[in-house]
Motif scaffolding. Structure first.
Motif, PDB file in Angstrom:
ATOM      1  N   LYS A   1      -2.126  71.844  43.082  1.00  0.00           N
ATOM      2  CA  LYS A   1      -0.892  71.118  42.784  1.00  0.00           C
ATOM      3  C   LYS A   1      -0.212  70.637  44.056  1.00  0.00           C
ATOM      4  O   LYS A   1       0.337  69.528  44.106  1.00  0.00           O
ATOM      5  CB  LYS A   1       0.069  72.016  41.998  1.00  0.00           C
ATOM      6  N   SER A   2      -0.236  71.452  45.101  1.00  0.00           N
ATOM      7  CA  SER A   2       0.395  71.057  46.363  1.00  0.00           C
ATOM      8  C   SER A   2      -0.259  69.795  46.922  1.00  0.00           C
ATOM      9  O   SER A   2       0.419  68.876  47.388  1.00  0.00           O
ATOM     10  CB  SER A   2       0.292  72.209  47.368  1.00  0.00           C
ATOM     11  N   ILE A   3      -1.580  69.730  46.849  1.00  0.00           N
ATOM     12  CA  ILE A   3      -2.299  68.553  47.325  1.00  0.00           C
ATOM     13  C   ILE A   3      -2.069  67.368  46.389  1.00  0.00           C
ATOM     14  O   ILE A   3      -1.795  66.240  46.832  1.00  0.00           O
ATOM     15  CB  ILE A   3      -3.806  68.860  47.436  1.00  0.00           C
ATOM     16  N   ALA A   4      -2.129  67.623  45.076  1.00  0.00           N
ATOM     17  CA  ALA A   4      -1.990  66.548  44.091  1.00  0.00           C
ATOM     18  C   ALA A   4      -0.628  65.884  44.152  1.00  0.00           C
ATOM     19  O   ALA A   4      -0.489  64.710  43.800  1.00  0.00           O
ATOM     20  CB  ALA A   4      -2.229  67.102  42.691  1.00  0.00           C
ATOM     21  N   HIS A   5       0.396  66.608  44.583  1.00  0.00           N
ATOM     22  CA  HIS A   5       1.756  66.076  44.590  1.00  0.00           C
ATOM     23  C   HIS A   5       2.189  65.566  45.960  1.00  0.00           C
ATOM     24  O   HIS A   5       3.345  65.170  46.132  1.00  0.00           O
ATOM     25  CB  HIS A   5       2.736  67.149  44.099  1.00  0.00           C
ATOM     26  N   SER A   6       1.285  65.573  46.932  1.00  0.00           N
ATOM     27  CA  SER A   6       1.611  65.096  48.269  1.00  0.00           C
ATOM     28  C   SER A   6       1.536  63.571  48.332  1.00  0.00           C
ATOM     29  O   SER A   6       0.455  62.995  48.165  1.00  0.00           O
ATOM     30  CB  SER A   6       0.637  65.687  49.293  1.00  0.00           C
ATOM     31  N   PRO A   7       2.654  62.877  48.586  1.00  0.00           N
ATOM     32  CA  PRO A   7       2.596  61.413  48.719  1.00  0.00           C
ATOM     33  C   PRO A   7       1.648  60.970  49.835  1.00  0.00           C
ATOM     34  O   PRO A   7       1.001  59.924  49.716  1.00  0.00           O
ATOM     35  CB  PRO A   7       4.044  61.026  49.022  1.00  0.00           C
ATOM     36  N   LEU A   8       1.559  61.756  50.903  1.00  0.00           N
ATOM     37  CA  LEU A   8       0.674  61.391  52.003  1.00  0.00           C
ATOM     38  C   LEU A   8      -0.791  61.450  51.573  1.00  0.00           C
ATOM     39  O   LEU A   8      -1.596  60.567  51.910  1.00  0.00           O
ATOM     40  CB  LEU A   8       0.910  62.300  53.207  1.00  0.00           C
ATOM     41  N   CYS A   9      -1.160  62.493  50.833  1.00  0.00           N
ATOM     42  CA  CYS A   9      -2.532  62.572  50.323  1.00  0.00           C
ATOM     43  C   CYS A   9      -2.805  61.443  49.338  1.00  0.00           C
ATOM     44  O   CYS A   9      -3.835  60.758  49.415  1.00  0.00           O
ATOM     45  CB  CYS A   9      -2.775  63.921  49.645  1.00  0.00           C
ATOM     46  N   LYS A  10      -1.874  61.211  48.408  1.00  0.00           N
ATOM     47  CA  LYS A  10      -2.091  60.248  47.335  1.00  0.00           C
ATOM     48  C   LYS A  10      -2.176  58.817  47.851  1.00  0.00           C
ATOM     49  O   LYS A  10      -2.958  58.004  47.350  1.00  0.00           O
ATOM     50  CB  LYS A  10      -0.993  60.394  46.278  1.00  0.00           C
ATOM     51  N   THR A  11      -1.374  58.489  48.861  1.00  0.00           N
ATOM     52  CA  THR A  11      -1.457  57.136  49.421  1.00  0.00           C
ATOM     53  C   THR A  11      -2.738  56.959  50.239  1.00  0.00           C
ATOM     54  O   THR A  11      -3.316  55.868  50.254  1.00  0.00           O
ATOM     55  CB  THR A  11      -0.223  56.831  50.291  1.00  0.00           C
ATOM     56  N   ALA A  12      -3.203  58.019  50.895  1.00  0.00           N
ATOM     57  CA  ALA A  12      -4.480  57.936  51.613  1.00  0.00           C
ATOM     58  C   ALA A  12      -5.627  57.677  50.635  1.00  0.00           C
ATOM     59  O   ALA A  12      -6.544  56.896  50.913  1.00  0.00           O
ATOM     60  CB  ALA A  12      -4.729  59.226  52.394  1.00  0.00           C
TER      61      ALA A  12
ATOM     62  N   ASP B   1      -4.583  58.559  42.835  1.00  0.00           N
ATOM     63  CA  ASP B   1      -3.920  57.995  44.006  1.00  0.00           C
ATOM     64  C   ASP B   1      -2.534  57.455  43.635  1.00  0.00           C
ATOM     65  O   ASP B   1      -2.158  57.391  42.459  1.00  0.00           O
ATOM     66  CB  ASP B   1      -4.775  56.904  44.638  1.00  0.00           C
ATOM     67  N   LEU B   2      -1.784  57.083  44.645  1.00  0.00           N
ATOM     68  CA  LEU B   2      -0.460  56.484  44.489  1.00  0.00           C
ATOM     69  C   LEU B   2      -0.510  55.092  45.100  1.00  0.00           C
ATOM     70  O   LEU B   2      -0.771  54.933  46.293  1.00  0.00           O
ATOM     71  CB  LEU B   2       0.604  57.338  45.185  1.00  0.00           C
ATOM     72  N   THR B   3      -0.237  54.082  44.271  1.00  0.00           N
ATOM     73  CA  THR B   3      -0.435  52.698  44.698  1.00  0.00           C
ATOM     74  C   THR B   3       0.851  51.888  44.619  1.00  0.00           C
ATOM     75  O   THR B   3       1.845  52.319  44.024  1.00  0.00           O
ATOM     76  CB  THR B   3      -1.492  52.016  43.814  1.00  0.00           C
ATOM     77  N   GLU B   4       0.805  50.688  45.197  1.00  0.00           N
ATOM     78  CA  GLU B   4       1.940  49.767  45.115  1.00  0.00           C
ATOM     79  C   GLU B   4       2.239  49.409  43.661  1.00  0.00           C
ATOM     80  O   GLU B   4       3.394  49.195  43.283  1.00  0.00           O
ATOM     81  CB  GLU B   4       1.647  48.502  45.917  1.00  0.00           C
ATOM     82  N   GLU B   5       1.217  49.338  42.821  1.00  0.00           N
ATOM     83  CA  GLU B   5       1.404  49.004  41.412  1.00  0.00           C
ATOM     84  C   GLU B   5       2.248  50.064  40.699  1.00  0.00           C
ATOM     85  O   GLU B   5       3.092  49.739  39.867  1.00  0.00           O
ATOM     86  CB  GLU B   5       0.051  48.861  40.726  1.00  0.00           C
ATOM     87  N   TYR B   6       2.035  51.330  41.044  1.00  0.00           N
ATOM     88  CA  TYR B   6       2.852  52.392  40.455  1.00  0.00           C
ATOM     89  C   TYR B   6       4.322  52.189  40.815  1.00  0.00           C
ATOM     90  O   TYR B   6       5.214  52.321  39.980  1.00  0.00           O
ATOM     91  CB  TYR B   6       2.382  53.770  40.935  1.00  0.00           C
TER      92      TYR B   6
END
Length: 406
Positions: A302-313, A392-397
């Motif tokens: 969960k810590s990794i899944a919720h990291s904006p830095l990980c998700k944007t990478a 991932d976390l994208t500009e579309e989100y």
């Protein structure tokens, strides 16, 4: 075993009530023609929507007996105060009159924008049309799945069946959810997310306690092991209904096969939710191994899944393993970095405290450009593990959620 047939004892339908701004179908109904026993799990968010409050109350009053599931999309009926509760009850009373059951046997759900007064009158006005729209064909079931969607781009359904002495026992699951997804589901009497709704229909004969004993582990391994954005909604609900119409009882002989089929359906729906996440470009499975306990493995995931830095990478396929280590390090789980190994897909990236000598940035990047891939992190502490599905976390989100209410 999969089956394209629907469970006996249920009918589905959907109509346009004018709640969604798009003008699409927005009120759906599922009717257990002879009633059904049920088990439900709800959000653990302290802010809960009116239908969660009412549904929890109804399940307690009837001992899990459900005749009608009434769902609207386009308005969450959350943060609407006592008027929202009253409006929800009004729709249950009206649905009970239309479908000939007691109002406590109506199970309400809502999804959509939070904080907007709930238009009970639109739902009530739609009930005659819902009566006419009701049916037990795949097209009727699909109409239910379509109507409960909000920012979803596709329907989410799954089926499974088991054979018991030549009789097919069926499970049909329907879900919606694409954003505000980090379910933390618990018992209906526990501490009480407007966005993940899951309905599971089966024709096995079982009581509510039996269903709950199977639902909780199935949910823990599926819906409680996914996250799109780390936001736990106010309306999250999972409901399992058993009509008993197959004539096959849930007992010591059938329980294992049925439990496996239920887990298959829940796992498929959970994957479909993440795969259809708002702006998702990559679906990432975090496989945390070598933990002391399953709970600690999930805590790291969960810590990794919720990291904006990980998700944007992940959105650009950047194999920045340092972000993975940092997120694991602040998870609260104690471990020695010198024991940790990390692989992205088949590519080793970190081994025993330092960058892996076999690390190839281009190869790791290529792994991360796939639609689906797995990141494996071994803590080197024990034998416990978990698989946690995220994205991932994208500009579309950002675009979707920047403009959601306007």
């Amino acid at each position: 075993m999969k089956s394209q047939s629907l469970p006996q004892g249920f009918a589905w339908g959907a109509v346009k009530a004018g709640i969604k701004a798009s003008g699409n179908t927005d009120v759906a109904i599922a009717v257990a023609t002879q009633g059904a026993n049920g088990a439900a799990m709800f959000t653990r968010n302290q802010v809960v929507a009116a239908p969660v409050t009412v549904g929890r109350r109804h399940m307690a009053t009837t001992g899990g007996r459900v005749s009608v599931v009434l769902v609207n999309a386009g308005n969450a009926n959350c943060a609407t105060g006592q008027p929202g509760i009253d409006a929800c009850v009004q729709t249950c009373v009206a649905a009970a009159e239309s479908f000939h059951c007691i109002f406590d046997e109506v199970f309400p759900s809502s999804t959509g924008i939070i904080g907007v007064p709930f238009p009970a009158e639109k739902v009530i006005a739609a009930l005659p049309a819902l009566q006419s729209a009701l049916g037990d064909t795949p097209e009727h079931a699909d109409s239910f799945a379509q109507a409960i969607m909000t920012t979803d781009t596709k329907q989410k359904v799954a089926r499974a069946a088991i054979d018991v002495d030549g009789v097919e026992v069926r499970i049909f699951g329907v879900a919606k959810g694409a954003g505000m997804i980090h379910p933390q589901l618990g018992a209906p009497v526990g501490p009480a997310h407007a966005t993940m709704l899951v309905y599971l229909f089966t024709d096995i004969a079982a009581d509510s306690e039996q269903l709950r004993n199977l639902l909780e582990p199935a949910v823990e391994r599926s819906f409680n092991s996914i996250s799109i954005d780390g936001d736990t909604s106010t309306n999250d609900t999972v409901l399992l209904l058993a009509s008993g119409a197959s004539g096959v009882k849930l007992d010591a002989r059938t329980q294992e096969a049925f439990a496996n089929a239920l887990k298959l359906v829940c796992g498929s729906l959970a994957y479909q939710i993440v795969d259809d996440g708002e702006g998702v470009g990559h679906v990432v499975t975090l496989h945390i191994t070598g933990a002391r306990t399953d709970a600690e493995a999930k805590q790291v995931a969960k810590s990794i899944a919720h990291s904006p830095l990980c998700k944007t990478a992940w959105s650009s396929g950047d194999p920045n393993w340092g972000r993975l280590m940092a997120a694991a390090g602040y998870s609260g789980v104690l471990f020695d970095p010198a024991l940790v190994t990390i692989a992205i897909g088949k590519q080793p990236v970190f081994e025993l405290g330092v960058r892996s000598p076999a690390f190839q940035e281009s190869a790791a990047h290529a792994e991360m450009m796939a639609r689906d891939y797995t990141i494996t992190l071994d803590l080197g502490l024990g034998d416990a593990e978990c698989r946690f599905l995220t994205c991932d976390l994208t500009e579309e989100y950002v675009r979707i959620n920047a403009d959601y209410s306007t």
